[in-house]
Scaffold this motif. Sequence first.
Motif, mmCIF file in Angstrom:
data_model
loop_
_atom_site.group_PDB
_atom_site.id
_atom_site.type_symbol
_atom_site.label_atom_id
_atom_site.label_comp_id
_atom_site.label_asym_id
_atom_site.label_seq_id
_atom_site.Cartn_x
_atom_site.Cartn_y
_atom_site.Cartn_z
ATOM 1 N N GLU A 216 33.137 40.821 35.342
ATOM 2 C CA GLU A 216 31.761 40.333 35.361
ATOM 3 C C GLU A 216 31.630 39.137 36.321
ATOM 4 O O GLU A 216 32.389 38.186 36.244
ATOM 5 C CB GLU A 216 31.379 39.902 33.938
ATOM 6 C CG GLU A 216 29.932 40.080 33.554
ATOM 7 C CD GLU A 216 28.941 39.381 34.444
ATOM 8 O OE1 GLU A 216 28.368 40.069 35.318
ATOM 9 O OE2 GLU A 216 28.718 38.183 34.294
ATOM 10 N N SER A 217 30.630 39.210 37.202
ATOM 11 C CA SER A 217 30.474 38.125 38.177
ATOM 12 C C SER A 217 29.027 37.668 38.339
ATOM 13 O O SER A 217 28.758 36.758 39.108
ATOM 14 C CB SER A 217 30.998 38.592 39.544
ATOM 15 O OG SER A 217 30.259 39.729 39.982
ATOM 16 N N GLY A 219 26.547 36.990 35.649
ATOM 17 C CA GLY A 219 26.030 36.014 34.681
ATOM 18 C C GLY A 219 24.690 36.427 34.096
ATOM 19 O O GLY A 219 24.202 37.545 34.310
ATOM 20 N N TYR A 223 25.535 39.540 32.079
ATOM 21 C CA TYR A 223 26.698 39.196 31.242
ATOM 22 C C TYR A 223 26.469 39.708 29.810
ATOM 23 O O TYR A 223 27.333 40.351 29.215
ATOM 24 C CB TYR A 223 26.900 37.675 31.251
ATOM 25 C CG TYR A 223 28.108 37.207 30.466
ATOM 26 C CD1 TYR A 223 29.275 36.835 31.120
ATOM 27 C CD2 TYR A 223 28.082 37.122 29.074
ATOM 28 C CE1 TYR A 223 30.398 36.401 30.414
ATOM 29 C CE2 TYR A 223 29.183 36.694 28.364
ATOM 30 C CZ TYR A 223 30.336 36.329 29.029
ATOM 31 O OH TYR A 223 31.429 35.900 28.322
ATOM 32 N N SER A 226 26.753 43.357 29.558
ATOM 33 C CA SER A 226 28.159 43.766 29.699
ATOM 34 C C SER A 226 28.831 43.795 28.342
ATOM 35 O O SER A 226 29.578 44.725 28.020
ATOM 36 C CB SER A 226 28.926 42.791 30.598
ATOM 37 O OG SER A 226 28.379 42.755 31.877
ATOM 38 N N SER A 238 35.149 37.036 33.090
ATOM 39 C CA SER A 238 34.010 36.519 33.852
ATOM 40 C C SER A 238 34.533 35.653 34.994
ATOM 41 O O SER A 238 35.316 34.729 34.757
ATOM 42 C CB SER A 238 33.130 35.698 32.909
ATOM 43 O OG SER A 238 32.321 34.818 33.634
ATOM 44 N N ARG A 241 28.837 33.492 38.564
ATOM 45 C CA ARG A 241 27.469 33.413 38.042
ATOM 46 C C ARG A 241 26.504 33.510 39.213
ATOM 47 O O ARG A 241 25.644 32.660 39.427
ATOM 48 C CB ARG A 241 27.295 32.115 37.264
ATOM 49 C CG ARG A 241 27.814 30.890 37.989
ATOM 50 C CD ARG A 241 27.959 29.714 37.047
ATOM 51 N NE ARG A 241 28.661 28.626 37.674
ATOM 52 C CZ ARG A 241 28.079 27.626 38.336
ATOM 53 N NH1 ARG A 241 26.777 27.564 38.438
ATOM 54 N NH2 ARG A 241 28.798 26.684 38.883
ATOM 55 N N VAL A 246 26.413 31.589 32.972
ATOM 56 C CA VAL A 246 27.195 32.397 32.021
ATOM 57 C C VAL A 246 26.818 31.942 30.613
ATOM 58 O O VAL A 246 26.990 30.772 30.269
ATOM 59 C CB VAL A 246 28.716 32.200 32.251
ATOM 60 C CG1 VAL A 246 29.514 32.984 31.223
ATOM 61 C CG2 VAL A 246 29.096 32.629 33.672
ATOM 62 N N ALA A 261 36.304 37.918 25.387
ATOM 63 C CA ALA A 261 35.691 37.521 26.662
ATOM 64 C C ALA A 261 36.343 36.239 27.133
ATOM 65 O O ALA A 261 36.431 35.274 26.381
ATOM 66 C CB ALA A 261 34.186 37.314 26.476
ATOM 67 N N ARG A 263 37.102 33.536 30.768
ATOM 68 C CA ARG A 263 36.723 33.163 32.137
ATOM 69 C C ARG A 263 38.006 33.010 32.942
ATOM 70 O O ARG A 263 39.042 32.636 32.397
ATOM 71 C CB ARG A 263 35.947 31.857 32.141
ATOM 72 C CG ARG A 263 34.626 31.996 31.427
ATOM 73 C CD ARG A 263 33.716 30.850 31.777
ATOM 74 N NE ARG A 263 32.590 30.812 30.867
ATOM 75 C CZ ARG A 263 31.609 29.942 30.967
ATOM 76 N NH1 ARG A 263 31.621 29.044 31.931
ATOM 77 N NH2 ARG A 263 30.612 29.957 30.123
#
Length: 326
Positions: A216-217, A219, A223, A226, A238, A241, A246, A261, A263
């Motif tokens: 995920e990129s 945001g 997000y 997702s 992630s 954003r 985010v 999830a 980052r």
Amino acid sequence: MKAVRIHELGDPSVLKYEDAPDPQPKPGEVLIKVEAVSMNFADVGRRSGRYGGGTPTFPIALGLDGAGTITAVGEGVEDRSVGQRVAFFGPSYAEYTTIASGSTAKIPDGVSSEAAACVPVTFGTAWYCLKEATELKSTEHTLVQAGGSGVGTAAIQIAKYIAKDGGKVVTTAGSEEKCRKALELGADVAINYTTQDLVEEAKKATGGKGVDVVLESVGGEVYKKSLEAMAPGGRLVSIGRTGGEVPEVGQDYLSQRGISAIRFGFGTLRNERMVEVRGQIEMLMMLIKMGLFKVVIDSTYPLSEAAAAHRHLEDRKAFGKVVLIP
Ligand SMILES: NC(=O)c1ccc[n+]([C@@H]2O[C@H](COP(=O)([O-])OP(=O)(O)OC[C@H]3O[C@@H](n4cnc5c(N)ncnc54)[C@H](OP(=O)(O)O)[C@@H]3O)[C@@H](O)[C@H]2O)c1
């Protein structure tokens, strides 16, 4: 030498193509004649100030990676020599740059400087996210958000390569044309997230199960959707954003759904594990040489036209990488 630097934050007009001091390699560094500059969305974030990071010291030399030829080596450098072609992590919007020799990776013959320049950050991030952060398995389904981004075009191919025993690669993009190109690149399903229901389509693509891994990129709402599109046991990583902040997600929601999830910051990881990372970058360039992966280059611009190139990226016109040529 000529370089593109910024003396203030702002729109693309703050990118100045100007004379800058000729760099000299310090101990442990190499001097590189830059042949290709990889543009990343992070450059846009840095230029505009959107990526924060406190009050910068101007002028800022932009760029996270590139490729070129070593023209001098600093004291104590034993693993690199003059004439070697390398891809590197570090400031690249210039005719010459000095880089710690440990942050360079040898380019195999047959791989162009334009392609090699795009490997360190773009392929490196996608590789570590899918192989290590989420441990994608060969039967699992992946959702790659913004499949037309630089990272997205790498991730579609890497996910397809790993998930070779039936895992599907689902991706998203903001236009029909980008969706078509993502399918040509190997995605099994491409969803236009500006017109289609992302959750419904991702579930449909995976026989109602949902996806196991998400890169995920974007945001914001993307997000949140997702998370909704994930199967129990799913892992979301992630990395950005691009389209919104985010969101904070409660642990209760994640545990009730049985998903996780995280980052991911490639910059921090590679600073800690540079020797290993540069080995992985060399391996990825070998896979590109062998034709397993291809670097999708949307367009090239002269370095002097960096402002136009930034506008092209920000206007969401690119599918794949934008490369600057000094
Ligand atoms: N954490 C890390 O270590 C790491 C490393 C590399 C990259 N990143 C992040 O990953 C993301 C992708 O990077 P990249 O360099 O591959 O990006 P890129 O090539 O510039 O592509 C960005 C994509 O984001 C989509 N997008 C959605 N909303 C947007 C908006 N409001 N403005 C512009 N684009 C928008 C666009 O696709 P559509 O038009 O199809 O929506 C565009 O293709 C960025 O957020 C970047 O910061 C993070």
